[in-house]
Design an enzyme around this catalytic site. Structure first.
Site, PDB file in Angstrom:
ATOM      1  N   LYS A  34       0.839  -1.203   0.000  1.00 39.16           N
ATOM      2  CA  LYS A  34       0.000   0.000   0.000  1.00 39.16           C
ATOM      3  C   LYS A  34       0.874   1.253   0.000  1.00 39.16           C
ATOM      4  O   LYS A  34       2.092   1.168   0.188  1.00 39.16           O
ATOM      5  CB  LYS A  34      -0.938  -0.009   1.207  1.00 39.16           C
ATOM      6  N   TYR A 238      15.457  30.200   8.086  1.00 33.96           N
ATOM      7  CA  TYR A 238      14.383  30.970   8.696  1.00 33.96           C
ATOM      8  C   TYR A 238      14.465  30.945  10.224  1.00 33.96           C
ATOM      9  O   TYR A 238      14.797  29.922  10.831  1.00 33.96           O
ATOM     10  CB  TYR A 238      13.020  30.402   8.277  1.00 33.96           C
TER      11      TYR A 238
END
Length: 342
Positions: A34, A238
């Site tokens: 999956k 940042y």
């Protein structure tokens, strides 16, 4: 030139399937593919797993199974998650098998009844009357373990509950074990095991998979796109999360959280050349910085996964599990190149 590259080693997938099969006596191994094979590529992984002796393939949804059916027209495909009413006809046409957790057994396709033995998620509290009769299209009984990686007592309780509920139905295929139970609980193997994370060479216990004999199948590399020296008091990224306390060489890698290198991976380590280097500063959408031992050339290779840099290591820094790390990677061609070897 690509910003980063993924390499999937199908030889490692085959090795891991064979290693897992060695844990079994008579039980079959079913490969869980999956989420696009946990980010590795469902079709490629499925072919390798079947070549190595897996008997069936397990996915989460009917659309996943339909996509896989196009690539593997003869494979046995089991959908583990619930199917919507409007998906039943498509499932029947594609010769899928469905897990049923609400007792409503659709006609015309093989069904596995799912018992809730302690997961507290999908599943029946008990088997419905008549559902396991030989005349029905029920072919399997299944359940799912909640904590096989770290809770032996509850895992044994779930195994006992499943055995007690299903022992009377020897004509059906019984399956319960995940990767952790396959490796750690022989009594959970029953007729088949469903292996996911270990198939890809990662440890279900969160430790070094190599200690279990598993081989990680995914390699992720990039390069130093820029190298610069920070003076004391200068910062990178940042929020000025990293401020140099001394003259410090840093390298900028053109990979960020848009690629799946998560924002909470500040502090993890990658390989720059053959040296482990710490990720510093805030991870940006398209870049992160590493602290270098000295000035290194631009273009120096960076290994984000592979050569001993483990998804499990990144997961510990991020406070998550290796499953989430690899399922979040952007292996599509818009963000990176992808190569299959082996």
């Amino acid at each position: 030139m690509s910003r980063s590259s993924f390499t999937v080693d199908l030889g490692a997938i085959r090795h891991n399937v064979q290693l897992l099969r060695q844990q079994l006596e008579r039980a079959e191994l079913w490969a869980v593919v999956k989420a696009d094979g946990y980010g590795h590529g469902a079709a490629d992984v499925s072919r390798a797993a079947l070549e190595a002796g897996a008997i069936a393939l397990c996915v989460a949804t009917v659309p996943e199974a339909l996509d896989l059916r196009l690539a593997l027209p003869d494979a046995r495909l089991l959908v583990l998650g619930p199917a919507a009413p409007d998906e039943i006809a498509h499932a029947r046409e594609a010769r899928l098998e469905l897990a049923v957790a609400d007792g409503r057994v659709p006609d015309g396709l093989p069904v596995h009844l799912k018992l809730d033995t302690g997961m507290g998620r999908w599943g029946l509290s008990e088997l419905p009357n008549g559902a396991t009769n030989r005349a029905t299209n029920v072919v399997g009984l299944m359940s799912h373990l909640a904590s096989a990686e770290d809770d032996p007592d509850f895992t044994r309780l779930q195994i006992d509950r499943f055995r007690g509920a299903t022992d009377a139905y020897a004509h059906l295929t019984r399956h319960l074990a995940n990767s952790a139970a396959t490796l750690g609980y022989p009594g959970s193997h029953f007729d088949a095991v469903r292996c996911g994370i270990a198939l890809y060479g990662m440890s279900p216990f969160g430790d070094d998979p190599r200690a279990l004999g598993l081989r990680p199948a995914l390699r992720w590399t990039s390069r130093l796109a820029q190298v610069k020296q920070l003076a004391p008091g200068e910062s990178t990224g940042y929020g000025r999360l990293f401020v140099a306390q001394r003259p410090t060489w840093i390298g900028i890698v053109p990979v960020g959280y848009a690629d799946g290198f998560r924002r909470d991976l500040t502090g993890t380590e990658v390989l720059v050349g053959d040296r482990r280097c710490r990720v510093v500063g805030t991870v940006s959408m398209d870049a992160f910085a590493v602290e270098l031992p000295s000035r290194l050339p631009e273009g120096e290779p960076v290994t984000i996964l592979g050569d001993g840099v483990l998804a499990e290591d990144h997961a510990r820094v991020a406070g998550t599990i290796a499953y989430e790390i690899i399922c979040g990677l952007r292996t599509d061609h818009a963000r990176a190149t992808r190569e299959v070897v082996g």
